[in-house]
Design a protein around this motif. Structure first.
Motif, mmCIF file in Angstrom:
data_model
loop_
_atom_site.group_PDB
_atom_site.id
_atom_site.type_symbol
_atom_site.label_atom_id
_atom_site.label_comp_id
_atom_site.label_asym_id
_atom_site.label_seq_id
_atom_site.Cartn_x
_atom_site.Cartn_y
_atom_site.Cartn_z
ATOM 1 N N ASP A 358 11.207 -3.476 -0.318
ATOM 2 C CA ASP A 358 11.842 -3.825 -1.587
ATOM 3 C C ASP A 358 10.757 -4.051 -2.634
ATOM 4 O O ASP A 358 9.555 -4.041 -2.329
ATOM 5 C CB ASP A 358 12.747 -5.057 -1.439
ATOM 6 N N VAL A 359 11.196 -4.252 -3.863
ATOM 7 C CA VAL A 359 10.244 -4.370 -4.974
ATOM 8 C C VAL A 359 9.313 -5.556 -4.776
ATOM 9 O O VAL A 359 8.090 -5.442 -4.929
ATOM 10 C CB VAL A 359 11.007 -4.515 -6.312
ATOM 11 N N THR A 360 9.863 -6.704 -4.396
ATOM 12 C CA THR A 360 9.047 -7.919 -4.278
ATOM 13 C C THR A 360 7.969 -7.774 -3.219
ATOM 14 O O THR A 360 6.793 -8.064 -3.465
ATOM 15 C CB THR A 360 9.945 -9.120 -3.944
ATOM 16 N N SER A 361 8.350 -7.323 -2.017
ATOM 17 C CA SER A 361 7.373 -7.219 -0.936
ATOM 18 C C SER A 361 6.347 -6.126 -1.205
ATOM 19 O O SER A 361 5.166 -6.263 -0.879
ATOM 20 C CB SER A 361 8.090 -6.952 0.393
ATOM 21 N N LEU A 362 6.779 -5.021 -1.832
ATOM 22 C CA LEU A 362 5.844 -3.945 -2.126
ATOM 23 C C LEU A 362 4.829 -4.392 -3.189
ATOM 24 O O LEU A 362 3.636 -4.096 -3.082
ATOM 25 C CB LEU A 362 6.614 -2.709 -2.606
ATOM 26 N N CYS A 363 5.289 -5.115 -4.201
ATOM 27 C CA CYS A 363 4.375 -5.636 -5.227
ATOM 28 C C CYS A 363 3.394 -6.633 -4.611
ATOM 29 O O CYS A 363 2.199 -6.635 -4.942
ATOM 30 C CB CYS A 363 5.161 -6.312 -6.355
ATOM 31 N N ARG A 364 3.891 -7.476 -3.711
ATOM 32 C CA ARG A 364 3.018 -8.453 -3.075
ATOM 33 C C ARG A 364 1.941 -7.755 -2.252
ATOM 34 O O ARG A 364 0.765 -8.128 -2.294
ATOM 35 C CB ARG A 364 3.835 -9.382 -2.183
ATOM 36 N N SER A 365 2.323 -6.733 -1.497
ATOM 37 C CA SER A 365 1.350 -6.014 -0.672
ATOM 38 C C SER A 365 0.297 -5.320 -1.534
ATOM 39 O O SER A 365 -0.898 -5.351 -1.231
ATOM 40 C CB SER A 365 2.072 -4.989 0.209
ATOM 41 N N ALA A 366 0.743 -4.680 -2.618
ATOM 42 C CA ALA A 366 -0.208 -4.007 -3.506
ATOM 43 C C ALA A 366 -1.144 -5.020 -4.160
ATOM 44 O O ALA A 366 -2.331 -4.744 -4.356
ATOM 45 C CB ALA A 366 0.542 -3.204 -4.563
ATOM 46 N N ASP A 367 -0.623 -6.194 -4.489
ATOM 47 C CA ASP A 367 -1.436 -7.234 -5.111
ATOM 48 C C ASP A 367 -2.490 -7.744 -4.131
ATOM 49 O O ASP A 367 -3.653 -7.949 -4.503
ATOM 50 C CB ASP A 367 -0.534 -8.380 -5.565
ATOM 51 N N VAL A 368 -2.079 -7.940 -2.877
ATOM 52 C CA VAL A 368 -3.019 -8.380 -1.841
ATOM 53 C C VAL A 368 -4.120 -7.331 -1.654
ATOM 54 O O VAL A 368 -5.307 -7.649 -1.543
ATOM 55 C CB VAL A 368 -2.271 -8.635 -0.517
#
Length: 392
Positions: A358-368
């Motif tokens: 989902d958007v939230t988890s994908l953004c978090r992974s890219a940020d990490v």
């Protein structure tokens, strides 16, 4: 001071900074997703009060004529009695801040002549007021009244509230644009109803006006969904494109990649050369990002010096190739006025579905992954499970 006491003091200061950073981040997330203007003002008031520990926080906002200001939101002691009141612009501390385009706090008193200082000490000695200044015009301010505990507001309170005000000004301006957009849409609907009852001549005139309104609505929609500095899609539009891309990838059993990009040492550019130079640099960075993208890709600015790119039908290998192109296109110096500036970047890559569904988890992974790239100095990194512990 004993070593143990010094360590305790440093740890206490570190906890305070972590709390302040978390509060600013929480506020940025809350207001960036909120388009209701009154709710934005209330979120700003609530978070500002926590940030500077004020008994009362009020949000004075200028009207369209800039002849008076109205308290649009507030929280804390006696706020309900004040919210909704309007006063002439030249009245009180708000008028002083508007005239001088700078914050008010008790430290300003030391700069005033004795007579003026005596007057303001009685009237505004326990007030801190930081202006909200948007890209287009002066918006209003954030006012804190009486520090909890009876002390004066500190320089630290002033710096935090100033940073906070700069952070929320664009969100307030964005919400204002949406408010104008909704009013324009309502007007457009009213004009459509009038067309049915008017004669041919009136129909012709109303049709002309409706066309103008449609153009205005399109322009407002564009402004509301795009970053005003770089004209790239803003966070809301990037997340919407990512959400649509995930739905399509899920339906067609494909992949989609997300890249988070952060400019290295951008703060030094602002500190050394000023925000105007920093803004010009961001515009040129946005132009270079567009060079390496396909028509189906979406590049957007999330805020500050952080950008994101959505790459449909792209796996990790494909995203790494794009990252290499981005690093290469960022290598030449940027000519900003009389300066030649270098601006390397760090890129984090995450791919649906293995790094998030989902958007939230994908953004978090890219940020990490972006922080992993920044730590390693390699320029880019693909998300790996376990990288989170290095970010915490």
């Amino acid at each position: 001071m004993k070593k143990e006491s010094q360590i305790f003091l440093l740890e206490s200061q570190l906890r305070d900074r972590e709390f302040e950073i978390a509060m600013l981040r929480e506020t940025a997330e809350a207001i960036s997703s909120e388009l209701d203007l009154e709710k934005v003002f209330q979120v700003v008031a609530d978070h500002a009060r926590k940030l500077i520990l004020a008994e009362t926080v009020l949000i004075p906002v200028l009207d369209q004529t800039q002849a008076q200001y109205t308290y649009r939101a507030g929280c804390g002691k006696n706020a309900d009695e004040i919210v909704g009141q309007s006063l002439p612009l030249d009245t009180g501390v708000c008028g002083w801040v508007w005239r001088h385009k700078r914050p008010w706090w008790h430290g300003v008193l030391d700069e005033l002549e004795a007579e003026e200082r005596n007057r303001w000490e009685k009237e505004a000695g326990t007030i801190i007021l930081v202006p909200l200044i948007g890209k287009r015009h002066f918006l209003g301010g954030i006012a804190g009244i009486n520090k909890i505990g009876g002390k004066d507001f500190t320089r630290r309170d002033l710096d935090l509230l100033t940073l906070f005000a700069h952070q929320v000004s664009y969100a307030v301006e964005n919400a204002e644009l949406f408010d104008q957009l909704n009013k324009s849409k309502e007007q457009s609907e009213e004009y459509q109803q009038e067309l049915q009852a008017l004669n041919a001549e009136l129909e012709r005139r109303v049709a002309q006006r409706t066309t103008a309104l449609v153009d205005a609505v399109k322009e407002l929609e564009h402004l509301a969904m795009h970053d005003m500095l770089t004209d790239l899609p803003n966070r809301s539009l990037v997340e919407d494109r990512l959400q649509q891309g995930i739905h399509l990838a899920k339906r067609e059993k494909k992949v989609i990649a997300l890249m988070m990009i952060d400019l290295n040492r951008f703060k030094e550019v602002n500190d050394k050369h000023g925000h105007d130079v920093g803004d010009s640099l961001l515009k040129q960075v946005a132009m270079r990002l567009r060079r390496v993208l396909r028509q189906s890709d979406t590049a957007g600015r999330l805020g500050g010096d952080e950008f994101a790119i959505v790459l449909p039908s792209t796996d990790a290998n494909g995203a790494m190739k794009v990252a290499e192109k981005l690093l290469k296109v960022m290598e030449p110096s940027f000519k900003v006025g009389d300066y030649m500036l270098n601006s390397a970047c760090s890129i984090g890559i995450a791919v649906y579905p293995q790094h998030g569904e989902d958007v939230t988890s994908l953004c978090r992974s890219a940020d990490v992954a972006m922080y992993a790239a920044k730590r390693s100095g390699r320029g880019y990194a693909v998300y790996r499970p376990g990288d989170e512990k290095d970010v915490m």
